[in-house]
Write a protein that holds these residues in place. Structure first.
Motif, mmCIF file in Angstrom:
data_model
loop_
_atom_site.group_PDB
_atom_site.id
_atom_site.type_symbol
_atom_site.label_atom_id
_atom_site.label_comp_id
_atom_site.label_asym_id
_atom_site.label_seq_id
_atom_site.Cartn_x
_atom_site.Cartn_y
_atom_site.Cartn_z
ATOM 1 N N GLY A 240 21.054 -38.290 25.001
ATOM 2 C CA GLY A 240 22.024 -37.218 25.240
ATOM 3 C C GLY A 240 22.040 -36.289 24.049
ATOM 4 O O GLY A 240 21.305 -36.491 23.073
ATOM 5 N N LYS B 288 21.841 -37.472 20.270
ATOM 6 C CA LYS B 288 21.540 -38.907 20.229
ATOM 7 C C LYS B 288 20.086 -39.138 19.819
ATOM 8 O O LYS B 288 19.240 -38.264 19.986
ATOM 9 C CB LYS B 288 21.787 -39.530 21.605
ATOM 10 N N ALA C 102 23.289 -36.043 31.493
ATOM 11 C CA ALA C 102 22.852 -36.294 30.121
ATOM 12 C C ALA C 102 21.670 -35.418 29.789
ATOM 13 O O ALA C 102 20.733 -35.305 30.575
ATOM 14 C CB ALA C 102 22.476 -37.763 29.952
ATOM 15 N N GLU D 133 25.968 -38.972 28.547
ATOM 16 C CA GLU D 133 24.847 -39.654 27.924
ATOM 17 C C GLU D 133 24.429 -40.855 28.760
ATOM 18 O O GLU D 133 25.206 -41.371 29.563
ATOM 19 C CB GLU D 133 25.189 -40.079 26.493
ATOM 20 N N GLU E 7 23.357 -44.709 28.506
ATOM 21 C CA GLU E 7 23.592 -45.781 27.545
ATOM 22 C C GLU E 7 23.081 -47.111 28.084
ATOM 23 O O GLU E 7 23.270 -47.423 29.254
ATOM 24 C CB GLU E 7 25.098 -45.948 27.312
#
Lengths: 338, 338, 338
Positions: B72, B75, C71, C78, C80
């Protein structure tokens, strides 16, 4: 013994299913104004479906997409949740859903698996006017009014277009994709679809939102989309056509000619046999139809689909952009669904 | 009854399968020049496979990866599509594919599930020279020339290396990952692989691209990769070795010593039993082999694999970097496949 | 014949399973201090589970999440990896795991599928104090000490909180999510859980980390989390309560009042029938409990869960924030698991 076998079969059957589709594109387009050549290879869409049947009347549908093969900081693509809703049959004629779903507008927005349409790239009218792929979150209901006649209604989150800059009030730029979406102004949608005559499908949708700016403007940009489409197939011949028009209220959209945004396309095609089909498509659209300048763009595509398998397609088309645009080239594609 | 059971079994069998692999790494490396200590925990790769069999001759293969556990804005990681192609058997000896696939080069590029190799991290030669993991999109074909002798060919998108800055012409930085990839210059690949003698595998690949800069330079950086590898196993003893060399034409690459980029490694290993194996690996590589400075780096890893299950592995190795680098430390890893 | 059928069944049974959960939220909250109104539609979490059974004693568990539906570069959400570990049963009472897993703390951190809890949003105490969802990578073990009494221990990567700015030493901002995580200081965790009496669950966890700054400060910020929770259910009535406290050593955390961070909540609920349940929850927490200012925030939620199916839930609650905060509003949610 037969009974025992059957019950074991049922017990072992999973209620969760997965599927997917994808398309790789090669574009070779030359802008005749700037002489800029675009030659690009892109795995445009990689999509997975994860569905679950809770019981015979209640199900979950989802669609997860990776665009442009790569998502992350500084990357071209993104990961998108395009569908994720729970649907429940309240009766034989009434089905309701809650969650994130595709808006019931146009031809391509809800059914866009590559083997189901002609042309490497999706048509520009549904992309820039509708704006396909368009999803929102909220509640929806489907009413089967009569055999072959259905009404879809929905109350959902809505668009939030920019209000200044070159993309001000441009419909496609208003998609919030249900990602912490501002929900001051919701969207109200109705679609009627008629499929009672074999080979014919007619549909029309109306979407209303009280303010495209989500309350950021003094003069609310109330907006209405009207779109209608038809598909007619007889023997190997088929034709698809679609018209779409947005009307946007308020002084701000009018000031930049975006108070009216329209487009249409017509696409005749002929399926030579199970494997080969040829098509032509003429598209014309204008995101600045409200101004006096000649801003309409047109695009003609002529090409072929080759189905290696009913769910695997290779595509080729020649493209010519005209009107306010001036470009020529061709596109190659590989698509699949499962 | 037996017949009935079998037909039901067939009907209920899904043609869609999923699998995956992953690896968690702990690195503890000290740079002896700067005394900087790197102690890092990273779920380096989480990978899922989604495959589908359209019919007995036509199939879809895909690999979706989350790198560094998080993707993202801002990140460290990214989501990558590393494989997504449709493959069709035209005969017993000819199979072709179209889509996005792993380039047929080296040992690790196509087969990199953690339980299949020694060492926590992949070897630096294939990473920085080949550059593993390397995927492109286009078409490919596999020809079984004779029992144990196969030819792979491919025409695909290619690399687009930076042309200035510290990473100019560095092969690894040229990966476009089929994400809106510039395709002015394609890559042409051929690999021959010999596996006729049990315990022995020999392979060699040639990749040619007419310009690594994709047309941005006046003096085209035509480039050729040659790589060869061998694997020889007798009883519990095994040895793997690989050599790779890029030659890059044009004045620009030569000016920064990147006209030649080479590397090799050799890795003997010994499997004590089904659960334990030990290995040593010596790697030497130079992304600036074209300059006169002593820029070659070396790396020695000695370690152990412990297979908790044939598809689950715990790894440990000691690492010593030399040549133009100077660092020491160790790595721990957990890997799996299913 | 029956035997044959069974063996075929076993052979065709896949050891790989998928599942998932998700939740769509609509928040309508007005900040009474600033009069700022937040009306937001968000597909907060879309989660998939991919699990595999290697053999009867060895399994793989994973959880992949897309937050906020989107994302990529410049996007809110995001992707994950929240779980990815291999677990092995060494005996009937000892199970160990290696990989990336959820920390054994609190009530919501390990079990957070929407149909399993009340309230649209998770409680703020576990979110801001624990900090849920909290995962790390390393090794862990579960010991069944006696029927209904279990001990969990783990050595994992730890937090790396900012050391300056407004989020200095704020626990939630220290989550590295195992993405190239600095691992100079590990976390040591123990949890005891008691479930021997039907309807009652008691649990307490201790986490110790020698430095929240991961070695960047001269004066190490050694930190200890203590948290305890209880759940008691009798007939249709149930109550959940949790207390959590972080103590952070060193002059730097004390200077900004973050040397102590505490919180608790209590949540009585009543299940009217299989479909309807009502609840109330009072939460109080303070990430600056170490300073003399009155920085504690409180939050009261009262609402209802409606289970359309045991795995599908619609939620509504009224929210009132007090203490250092002052806001009012309501939340709507749709959640599912499969």
């Amino acid at each position: 013994v037969a009974d025992a076998v059957e019950s074991q079969q049922t017990a072992s059957k999973s209620a969760t299913t997965i599927g997917g589709y994808g398309e790789l594109h090669y574009n070779n387009i030359t802008n005749n104004k700037t002489d800029e050549k675009t030659r690009e290879m892109d795995f445009h869409r990689f999509v997975l479906f994860f569905n679950h049947e809770f019981d015979s009347k209640t199900r979950f549908v989802s669609e997860l997409e990776l665009e442009h093969a790569l998502a992350g900081e500084g990357k071209h693509g993104e990961v998108e949740l395009e569908q994720a809703y729970v649907e429940h049959d309240f009766s034989d004629t009434v089905t309701a859903k809650a969650g994130l779903f595709l808006m019931p507008v146009g031809l391509i927005n809800e059914t866009h698996e590559p083997p189901t349409f002609y042309g490497v790239e999706r048509n520009p009218v549904e992309k820039d006017i509708l704006p396909t792929t368009w999803w929102e979150a909220g509640i929806g209901a489907n009413f089967k009014l009569a055999p072959g006649l259905a009404l879809d209604t929905a109350i959902t989150s809505g668009l939030a277009t920019p209000v200044d800059g070159s993309n001000a009030f441009k419909i496609r730029n208003g998609r919030q994709k249900v990602s912490e979406a501002t929900a001051n102004d919701l969207a109200y949608t109705a679609r009627i679809r008629y499929t009672a005559i074999p080979g014919l499908e007619l549909g029309a949708s109306l979407v209303y939102q009280s303010d495209l700016s989500q309350g950021t403007l003094d003069d609310a940009a109330a907006a209405t989309l009207f779109t209608a489409h038809g598909v007619y197939s007889v023997d190997q011949f088929s034709v698809r056509a679609l018209y779409a028009q947005w009307n946007v209220d308020g002084a701000d959209a009018a000031a930049v000619g975006r108070d009216k945004q329209t487009g249409f396309y017509i696409e005749p095609s002929y399926k030579l046999n199970d494997q080969f089909g040829v098509f032509a498509r003429y598209s014309a659209w204008d995101n600045n139809a409200g101004d006096s300048a000649d801003t309409e763009k047109t695009q003609t595509n002529i090409g072929i689909n080759y189905w290696l398998h009913e769910d695997v397609v290779l595509k080729f088309d020649i493209e010519s952009q005209g009107g306010a645009a001036d470009a020529d080239g061709f596109n190659l594609g590989v698509g699949y669904q499962f």
